[in-house]
Design a protein around this motif. Structure first.
Motif, PDB file in Angstrom:
ATOM      1  N   LYS A  83     -30.847-120.176 -30.546  1.00 20.17           N
ATOM      2  CA  LYS A  83     -30.904-118.706 -30.433  1.00 20.17           C
ATOM      3  C   LYS A  83     -32.343-118.203 -30.433  1.00 20.17           C
ATOM      4  O   LYS A  83     -33.173-118.724 -31.177  1.00 20.17           O
ATOM      5  CB  LYS A  83     -30.112-118.064 -31.587  1.00 20.17           C
ATOM      6  CG  LYS A  83     -30.655-118.351 -32.968  1.00 20.17           C
ATOM      7  CD  LYS A  83     -29.660-117.917 -34.044  1.00 20.17           C
ATOM      8  CE  LYS A  83     -30.274-118.061 -35.430  1.00 20.17           C
ATOM      9  NZ  LYS A  83     -29.280-117.973 -36.502  1.00 20.17           N
ATOM     10  N   MET A 139     -27.609-126.039 -42.616  1.00 21.50           N
ATOM     11  CA  MET A 139     -28.596-125.500 -41.688  1.00 21.50           C
ATOM     12  C   MET A 139     -29.950-126.135 -42.038  1.00 21.50           C
ATOM     13  O   MET A 139     -30.000-127.064 -42.848  1.00 21.50           O
ATOM     14  CB  MET A 139     -28.656-123.973 -41.802  1.00 21.50           C
ATOM     15  CG  MET A 139     -27.307-123.361 -42.109  1.00 21.50           C
ATOM     16  SD  MET A 139     -27.024-121.617 -41.774  1.00 21.50           S
ATOM     17  CE  MET A 139     -28.536-120.798 -42.061  1.00 21.50           C
ATOM     18  N   SER A 140     -31.028-125.642 -41.437  1.00 18.23           N
ATOM     19  CA  SER A 140     -32.339-126.283 -41.651  1.00 18.23           C
ATOM     20  C   SER A 140     -32.639-126.542 -43.131  1.00 18.23           C
ATOM     21  O   SER A 140     -33.105-127.619 -43.492  1.00 18.23           O
ATOM     22  CB  SER A 140     -33.459-125.434 -41.052  1.00 18.23           C
ATOM     23  OG  SER A 140     -33.387-125.470 -39.647  1.00 18.23           O
ATOM     24  N   MET A 184     -15.868-123.843 -41.103  1.00 22.98           N
ATOM     25  CA  MET A 184     -17.307-123.624 -41.120  1.00 22.98           C
ATOM     26  C   MET A 184     -17.647-122.734 -42.316  1.00 22.98           C
ATOM     27  O   MET A 184     -16.856-121.852 -42.671  1.00 22.98           O
ATOM     28  CB  MET A 184     -17.711-122.934 -39.811  1.00 22.98           C
ATOM     29  CG  MET A 184     -19.178-122.608 -39.673  1.00 22.98           C
ATOM     30  SD  MET A 184     -19.660-121.014 -40.363  1.00 22.98           S
ATOM     31  CE  MET A 184     -20.696-120.405 -39.049  1.00 22.98           C
ATOM     32  N   MET A 228     -21.208-121.053 -44.762  1.00 22.42           N
ATOM     33  CA  MET A 228     -22.643-120.913 -45.041  1.00 22.42           C
ATOM     34  C   MET A 228     -22.836-120.692 -46.530  1.00 22.42           C
ATOM     35  O   MET A 228     -22.226-119.789 -47.105  1.00 22.42           O
ATOM     36  CB  MET A 228     -23.214-119.728 -44.280  1.00 22.42           C
ATOM     37  CG  MET A 228     -23.599-120.076 -42.863  1.00 22.42           C
ATOM     38  SD  MET A 228     -24.502-118.730 -42.082  1.00 22.42           S
ATOM     39  CE  MET A 228     -23.139-117.769 -41.512  1.00 22.42           C
ATOM     40  N   ARG A 277     -38.267-118.440 -35.950  1.00 23.84           N
ATOM     41  CA  ARG A 277     -37.917-117.403 -34.988  1.00 23.84           C
ATOM     42  C   ARG A 277     -38.645-116.117 -35.305  1.00 23.84           C
ATOM     43  O   ARG A 277     -38.931-115.836 -36.430  1.00 23.84           O
ATOM     44  CB  ARG A 277     -36.398-117.156 -34.998  1.00 23.84           C
ATOM     45  CG  ARG A 277     -35.623-118.330 -34.432  1.00 23.84           C
ATOM     46  CD  ARG A 277     -34.134-118.088 -34.514  1.00 23.84           C
ATOM     47  NE  ARG A 277     -33.662-118.011 -35.871  1.00 23.84           N
ATOM     48  CZ  ARG A 277     -33.224-119.043 -36.592  1.00 23.84           C
ATOM     49  NH1 ARG A 277     -33.188-120.243 -36.046  1.00 23.84           N
ATOM     50  NH2 ARG A 277     -32.820-118.896 -37.822  1.00 23.84           N
ATOM     51  N   ARG A 307     -25.784-127.383 -38.285  1.00 21.35           N
ATOM     52  CA  ARG A 307     -26.312-126.417 -37.317  1.00 21.35           C
ATOM     53  C   ARG A 307     -27.788-126.176 -37.637  1.00 21.35           C
ATOM     54  O   ARG A 307     -28.111-125.470 -38.576  1.00 21.35           O
ATOM     55  CB  ARG A 307     -25.525-125.107 -37.413  1.00 21.35           C
ATOM     56  CG  ARG A 307     -24.013-125.271 -37.363  1.00 21.35           C
ATOM     57  CD  ARG A 307     -23.302-123.933 -37.582  1.00 21.35           C
ATOM     58  NE  ARG A 307     -23.766-123.240 -38.762  1.00 21.35           N
ATOM     59  CZ  ARG A 307     -23.261-123.392 -39.987  1.00 21.35           C
ATOM     60  NH1 ARG A 307     -22.249-124.198 -40.208  1.00 21.35           N
ATOM     61  NH2 ARG A 307     -23.780-122.730 -41.005  1.00 21.35           N
ATOM     62  N   ILE A 308     -28.664-126.814 -36.864  1.00 23.37           N
ATOM     63  CA  ILE A 308     -30.081-126.777 -37.212  1.00 23.37           C
ATOM     64  C   ILE A 308     -30.893-126.073 -36.128  1.00 23.37           C
ATOM     65  O   ILE A 308     -30.880-126.480 -34.968  1.00 23.37           O
ATOM     66  CB  ILE A 308     -30.616-128.206 -37.462  1.00 23.37           C
ATOM     67  CG1 ILE A 308     -29.800-128.878 -38.582  1.00 23.37           C
ATOM     68  CG2 ILE A 308     -32.091-128.168 -37.828  1.00 23.37           C
ATOM     69  CD1 ILE A 308     -30.248-130.284 -38.923  1.00 23.37           C
ATOM     70  N   GLY A 309     -31.577-125.001 -36.517  1.00 23.52           N
ATOM     71  CA  GLY A 309     -32.374-124.218 -35.575  1.00 23.52           C
ATOM     72  C   GLY A 309     -33.858-124.351 -35.840  1.00 23.52           C
ATOM     73  O   GLY A 309     -34.564-125.104 -35.157  1.00 23.52           O
ATOM     74  N   SER A 310     -34.358-123.628 -36.828  1.00 23.11           N
ATOM     75  CA  SER A 310     -35.808-123.505 -37.009  1.00 23.11           C
ATOM     76  C   SER A 310     -36.507-124.842 -37.255  1.00 23.11           C
ATOM     77  O   SER A 310     -37.651-125.017 -36.837  1.00 23.11           O
ATOM     78  CB  SER A 310     -36.115-122.502 -38.124  1.00 23.11           C
ATOM     79  OG  SER A 310     -35.326-122.738 -39.247  1.00 23.11           O
ATOM     80  N   ILE A 346     -21.860-119.891 -32.634  1.00 23.79           N
ATOM     81  CA  ILE A 346     -21.881-120.070 -34.097  1.00 23.79           C
ATOM     82  C   ILE A 346     -21.874-118.738 -34.840  1.00 23.79           C
ATOM     83  O   ILE A 346     -21.621-118.701 -36.032  1.00 23.79           O
ATOM     84  CB  ILE A 346     -23.107-120.905 -34.531  1.00 23.79           C
ATOM     85  CG1 ILE A 346     -24.418-120.226 -34.120  1.00 23.79           C
ATOM     86  CG2 ILE A 346     -23.033-122.316 -33.956  1.00 23.79           C
ATOM     87  CD1 ILE A 346     -25.653-120.869 -34.717  1.00 23.79           C
TER      88      ILE A 346
HETATM   89  C1  LIG Z   1     -29.252-119.242 -37.045  1.00 23.94           C
HETATM   90  C2  LIG Z   1     -28.097-119.979 -37.561  1.00 23.94           C
HETATM   91  C3  LIG Z   1     -28.198-121.322 -37.960  1.00 23.94           C
HETATM   92  C4  LIG Z   1     -29.489-122.104 -37.931  1.00 23.94           C
HETATM   93  O1  LIG Z   1     -30.350-121.662 -38.926  1.00 23.94           O
HETATM   94  P1  LIG Z   1     -31.746-122.410 -39.231  1.00 23.94           P
HETATM   95  O2  LIG Z   1     -32.055-121.999 -40.615  1.00 23.94           O
HETATM   96  O3  LIG Z   1     -32.717-121.893 -38.221  1.00 23.94           O
HETATM   97  O4  LIG Z   1     -31.505-123.858 -39.103  1.00 23.94           O
HETATM   98  C5  LIG Z   1     -27.053-121.958 -38.397  1.00 23.94           C
HETATM   99  N1  LIG Z   1     -25.870-121.323 -38.446  1.00 23.94           N
HETATM  100  C6  LIG Z   1     -25.730-120.037 -38.073  1.00 23.94           C
HETATM  101  C7  LIG Z   1     -24.391-119.405 -38.156  1.00 23.94           C
HETATM  102  C8  LIG Z   1     -26.831-119.329 -37.628  1.00 23.94           C
HETATM  103  O5  LIG Z   1     -26.681-118.047 -37.247  1.00 23.94           O
END
Ligand SMILES: *Cc1c(COP(=O)(O)O)cnc(C)c1O
Length: 220
Positions: free
Chosen positions: A25, A195-196, A151, A153, A220, A211-214, A67
Protein backbone atom coordinates in the motif's frame (compact mmCIF):
# COMPACT_ATOMS: atom_id res chain seq x y z
CA UNK A 1 15.86 1.58 -6.35
CA UNK A 2 14.44 -0.43 -3.50
CA UNK A 3 16.98 -2.44 -1.48
CA UNK A 4 15.73 -6.01 -1.92
CA UNK A 5 18.27 -7.58 0.46
CA UNK A 6 15.89 -6.93 3.38
CA UNK A 7 13.19 -8.90 1.59
CA UNK A 8 15.52 -11.90 1.33
CA UNK A 9 16.54 -11.52 5.00
CA UNK A 10 12.90 -11.66 6.06
CA UNK A 11 12.10 -14.57 3.74
CA UNK A 12 14.99 -16.53 5.24
CA UNK A 13 13.57 -16.20 8.76
CA UNK A 14 10.08 -17.44 7.80
CA UNK A 15 9.25 -21.13 8.22
CA UNK A 16 8.23 -22.67 4.85
CA UNK A 17 4.67 -23.14 6.13
CA UNK A 18 4.19 -19.40 6.59
CA UNK A 19 2.85 -17.35 3.66
CA UNK A 20 4.27 -13.87 3.31
CA UNK A 21 1.87 -11.19 2.11
CA UNK A 22 4.00 -8.26 0.94
CA UNK A 23 1.96 -5.19 1.89
CA UNK A 24 2.53 -2.70 -0.91
CA UNK A 25 0.00 0.00 0.00
CA UNK A 26 1.09 3.54 -0.98
CA UNK A 27 4.18 2.10 -2.72
CA UNK A 28 4.87 2.69 -6.42
CA UNK A 29 4.67 -0.02 -9.06
CA UNK A 30 8.49 0.05 -9.56
CA UNK A 31 9.04 -0.98 -5.93
CA UNK A 32 6.44 -3.71 -6.16
CA UNK A 33 8.07 -5.01 -9.36
CA UNK A 34 11.45 -5.15 -7.61
CA UNK A 35 9.98 -7.45 -4.97
CA UNK A 36 8.01 -9.40 -7.59
CA UNK A 37 11.25 -10.01 -9.45
CA UNK A 38 12.68 -11.55 -6.26
CA UNK A 39 10.00 -14.23 -6.60
CA UNK A 40 7.26 -12.74 -4.41
CA UNK A 41 3.81 -13.43 -5.86
CA UNK A 42 1.45 -12.48 -3.01
CA UNK A 43 0.77 -8.79 -2.39
CA UNK A 44 -1.65 -7.02 -0.07
CA UNK A 45 -3.36 -3.66 -0.40
CA UNK A 46 -5.74 -1.96 2.00
CA UNK A 47 -7.69 0.30 -0.37
CA UNK A 48 -9.97 -0.90 -3.15
CA UNK A 49 -9.11 1.79 -5.68
CA UNK A 50 -5.37 1.34 -5.26
CA UNK A 51 -5.75 -2.44 -5.43
CA UNK A 52 -7.65 -2.15 -8.74
CA UNK A 53 -5.18 0.17 -10.39
CA UNK A 54 -2.21 -1.97 -9.33
CA UNK A 55 -3.98 -5.12 -10.52
CA UNK A 56 -4.42 -3.46 -13.94
CA UNK A 57 -0.80 -2.43 -14.29
CA UNK A 58 1.05 -5.37 -12.76
CA UNK A 59 1.84 -8.93 -13.95
CA UNK A 60 -1.20 -11.18 -13.99
CA UNK A 61 0.28 -14.03 -11.95
CA UNK A 62 0.20 -11.90 -8.79
CA UNK A 63 -2.21 -13.02 -6.07
CA UNK A 64 -3.84 -9.88 -4.74
CA UNK A 65 -5.13 -9.79 -1.17
CA UNK A 66 -7.34 -7.05 0.19
CA UNK A 67 -6.19 -6.63 3.79
CA UNK A 68 -8.03 -3.44 4.77
CA UNK A 69 -11.60 -2.70 5.74
CA UNK A 70 -14.01 -3.30 2.85
CA UNK A 71 -17.22 -1.36 2.30
CA UNK A 72 -20.09 -3.29 0.74
CA UNK A 73 -20.50 -0.80 -2.12
CA UNK A 74 -16.90 -1.47 -3.26
CA UNK A 75 -16.98 -5.27 -3.42
CA UNK A 76 -18.01 -5.15 -7.10
CA UNK A 77 -14.68 -3.60 -8.13
CA UNK A 78 -12.53 -6.46 -6.82
CA UNK A 79 -14.80 -9.51 -7.13
CA UNK A 80 -13.42 -10.62 -10.49
CA UNK A 81 -9.80 -10.99 -9.40
CA UNK A 82 -9.18 -10.75 -5.65
CA UNK A 83 -7.67 -13.95 -4.27
CA UNK A 84 -8.26 -13.40 -0.54
CA UNK A 85 -10.23 -10.83 1.46
CA UNK A 86 -8.73 -10.59 4.96
CA UNK A 87 -11.02 -8.25 6.84
CA UNK A 88 -14.57 -9.55 6.57
CA UNK A 89 -16.48 -8.36 9.60
CA UNK A 90 -20.21 -8.66 8.92
CA UNK A 91 -22.86 -10.93 7.46
CA UNK A 92 -23.98 -8.07 5.22
CA UNK A 93 -20.51 -7.88 3.70
CA UNK A 94 -20.41 -11.66 3.19
CA UNK A 95 -23.77 -11.48 1.40
CA UNK A 96 -22.48 -8.80 -0.95
CA UNK A 97 -19.23 -10.70 -1.63
CA UNK A 98 -21.34 -13.77 -2.38
CA UNK A 99 -23.56 -11.82 -4.77
CA UNK A 100 -20.64 -10.32 -6.69
CA UNK A 101 -18.72 -13.63 -6.74
CA UNK A 102 -21.74 -15.29 -8.31
CA UNK A 103 -21.64 -12.82 -11.21
CA UNK A 104 -18.15 -14.04 -12.07
CA UNK A 105 -18.90 -17.67 -11.32
CA UNK A 106 -16.31 -17.59 -8.57
CA UNK A 107 -16.03 -18.73 -4.99
CA UNK A 108 -14.17 -16.02 -3.10
CA UNK A 109 -11.83 -16.92 -0.25
CA UNK A 110 -12.35 -14.83 2.87
CA UNK A 111 -10.98 -14.50 6.38
CA UNK A 112 -13.11 -13.27 9.24
CA UNK A 113 -11.42 -10.39 10.99
CA UNK A 114 -11.51 -10.97 14.73
CA UNK A 115 -11.13 -8.13 17.17
CA UNK A 116 -8.35 -8.92 19.64
CA UNK A 117 -6.72 -5.54 20.36
CA UNK A 118 -7.38 -3.24 23.27
CA UNK A 119 -7.81 -0.31 20.89
CA UNK A 120 -11.19 1.12 20.00
CA UNK A 121 -10.39 2.06 16.41
CA UNK A 122 -9.87 -1.42 15.04
CA UNK A 123 -12.51 -3.26 13.05
CA UNK A 124 -13.52 -6.83 13.60
CA UNK A 125 -15.90 -9.32 15.17
CA UNK A 126 -15.74 -10.69 18.68
CA UNK A 127 -15.74 -14.47 19.13
CA UNK A 128 -19.49 -14.69 19.77
CA UNK A 129 -20.38 -12.56 16.76
CA UNK A 130 -18.20 -14.73 14.51
CA UNK A 131 -19.83 -17.91 15.79
CA UNK A 132 -23.32 -16.55 15.37
CA UNK A 133 -22.62 -15.49 11.77
CA UNK A 134 -21.14 -18.88 10.89
CA UNK A 135 -24.15 -20.72 12.31
CA UNK A 136 -26.81 -18.46 10.82
CA UNK A 137 -29.13 -19.75 8.07
CA UNK A 138 -28.27 -16.66 6.01
CA UNK A 139 -24.61 -17.71 6.00
CA UNK A 140 -25.40 -21.30 5.05
CA UNK A 141 -27.04 -19.97 1.86
CA UNK A 142 -23.81 -18.32 0.62
CA UNK A 143 -22.54 -20.79 -1.98
CA UNK A 144 -19.90 -18.44 -3.38
CA UNK A 145 -18.06 -17.87 -0.11
CA UNK A 146 -15.19 -19.96 1.24
CA UNK A 147 -14.04 -18.99 4.72
CA UNK A 148 -10.43 -20.14 4.89
CA UNK A 149 -9.58 -18.81 8.33
CA UNK A 150 -9.20 -15.80 10.57
CA UNK A 151 -7.29 -12.53 10.64
CA UNK A 152 -6.43 -10.34 13.60
CA UNK A 153 -4.34 -7.36 14.61
CA UNK A 154 -2.77 -7.10 18.03
CA UNK A 155 -2.60 -3.94 20.09
CA UNK A 156 0.09 -1.57 18.86
CA UNK A 157 2.29 -1.72 21.94
CA UNK A 158 5.87 -2.58 22.93
CA UNK A 159 4.49 -4.82 25.66
CA UNK A 160 5.17 -8.27 24.21
CA UNK A 161 3.07 -9.93 26.89
CA UNK A 162 -0.08 -8.15 25.76
CA UNK A 163 0.60 -8.94 22.11
CA UNK A 164 1.36 -12.56 22.91
CA UNK A 165 -1.82 -12.93 24.93
CA UNK A 166 -3.92 -11.53 22.07
CA UNK A 167 -2.31 -13.73 19.42
CA UNK A 168 -2.67 -16.78 21.64
CA UNK A 169 -6.38 -16.13 22.15
CA UNK A 170 -6.92 -15.83 18.44
CA UNK A 171 -4.99 -19.02 17.72
CA UNK A 172 -7.08 -20.90 20.26
CA UNK A 173 -10.30 -19.65 18.68
CA UNK A 174 -8.96 -20.56 15.21
CA UNK A 175 -8.26 -24.15 16.35
CA UNK A 176 -11.76 -24.43 17.84
CA UNK A 177 -13.45 -23.33 14.63
CA UNK A 178 -11.15 -25.48 12.51
CA UNK A 179 -12.28 -28.54 14.48
CA UNK A 180 -15.98 -27.67 14.18
CA UNK A 181 -17.26 -29.55 11.15
CA UNK A 182 -20.84 -28.35 11.58
CA UNK A 183 -20.01 -25.03 9.89
CA UNK A 184 -20.78 -24.64 6.16
CA UNK A 185 -18.44 -23.09 3.56
CA UNK A 186 -15.43 -23.27 5.88
CA UNK A 187 -12.09 -24.82 5.01
CA UNK A 188 -9.79 -23.50 7.66
CA UNK A 189 -6.14 -23.39 6.64
CA UNK A 190 -5.10 -19.80 7.26
CA UNK A 191 -4.42 -17.76 10.37
CA UNK A 192 -3.39 -14.27 9.25
CA UNK A 193 -1.64 -12.46 12.08
CA UNK A 194 1.59 -10.53 12.36
CA UNK A 195 2.93 -7.35 10.75
CA UNK A 196 6.40 -5.75 10.55
CA UNK A 197 6.65 -5.18 14.30
CA UNK A 198 5.20 -8.40 15.61
CA UNK A 199 5.38 -11.11 12.96
CA UNK A 200 8.03 -13.23 14.72
CA UNK A 201 5.90 -13.39 17.85
CA UNK A 202 2.79 -14.08 15.74
CA UNK A 203 4.51 -17.07 14.12
CA UNK A 204 5.53 -18.37 17.56
CA UNK A 205 1.85 -18.15 18.49
CA UNK A 206 0.73 -20.18 15.46
CA UNK A 207 0.30 -17.70 12.61
CA UNK A 208 0.80 -19.10 9.12
CA UNK A 209 0.25 -15.88 7.17
CA UNK A 210 2.08 -12.64 7.92
CA UNK A 211 1.34 -9.24 6.38
CA UNK A 212 4.57 -7.28 6.15
CA UNK A 213 4.79 -3.79 4.66
CA UNK A 214 7.23 -1.24 6.05
CA UNK A 215 9.99 -3.75 6.84
CA UNK A 216 10.11 -4.70 3.14
CA UNK A 217 9.23 -1.45 1.39
CA UNK A 218 10.39 1.14 3.92
CA UNK A 219 8.31 3.56 5.95
CA UNK A 220 5.17 5.00 4.45
C1 LIG B 1 -0.56 -1.72 6.59
C2 LIG B 1 -1.02 -3.02 7.08
C3 LIG B 1 -0.11 -4.06 7.37
C4 LIG B 1 1.38 -3.92 7.25
O1 LIG B 1 1.88 -3.10 8.25
P1 LIG B 1 3.47 -2.88 8.46
O2 LIG B 1 3.57 -2.43 9.86
O3 LIG B 1 3.87 -1.84 7.46
O4 LIG B 1 4.12 -4.18 8.22
C5 LIG B 1 -0.63 -5.27 7.79
N1 LIG B 1 -1.95 -5.47 7.92
C6 LIG B 1 -2.85 -4.50 7.65
C7 LIG B 1 -4.29 -4.79 7.82
C8 LIG B 1 -2.41 -3.26 7.23
O5 LIG B 1 -3.32 -2.30 6.96
Amino acid sequence: MLDTSIYFEIKKTLPPTVTLVAVSKTKPVEDILSIYNCGQKVFGENKVQELCSKFESMPKDIEWHLIGHLQTNKVKYIASFVSLIHAVDSLKLLQEINKQAQKYNRVINCLLQIYIAKEESKFGLDFDEAISILHSPEFVALEHINIVGLMGMATNTDDQLIVKKEFTQLEKFYQELKKDNTIAHCNFSTLSMGMSNDYALAIDCGSNMVRIGSSIFGNR
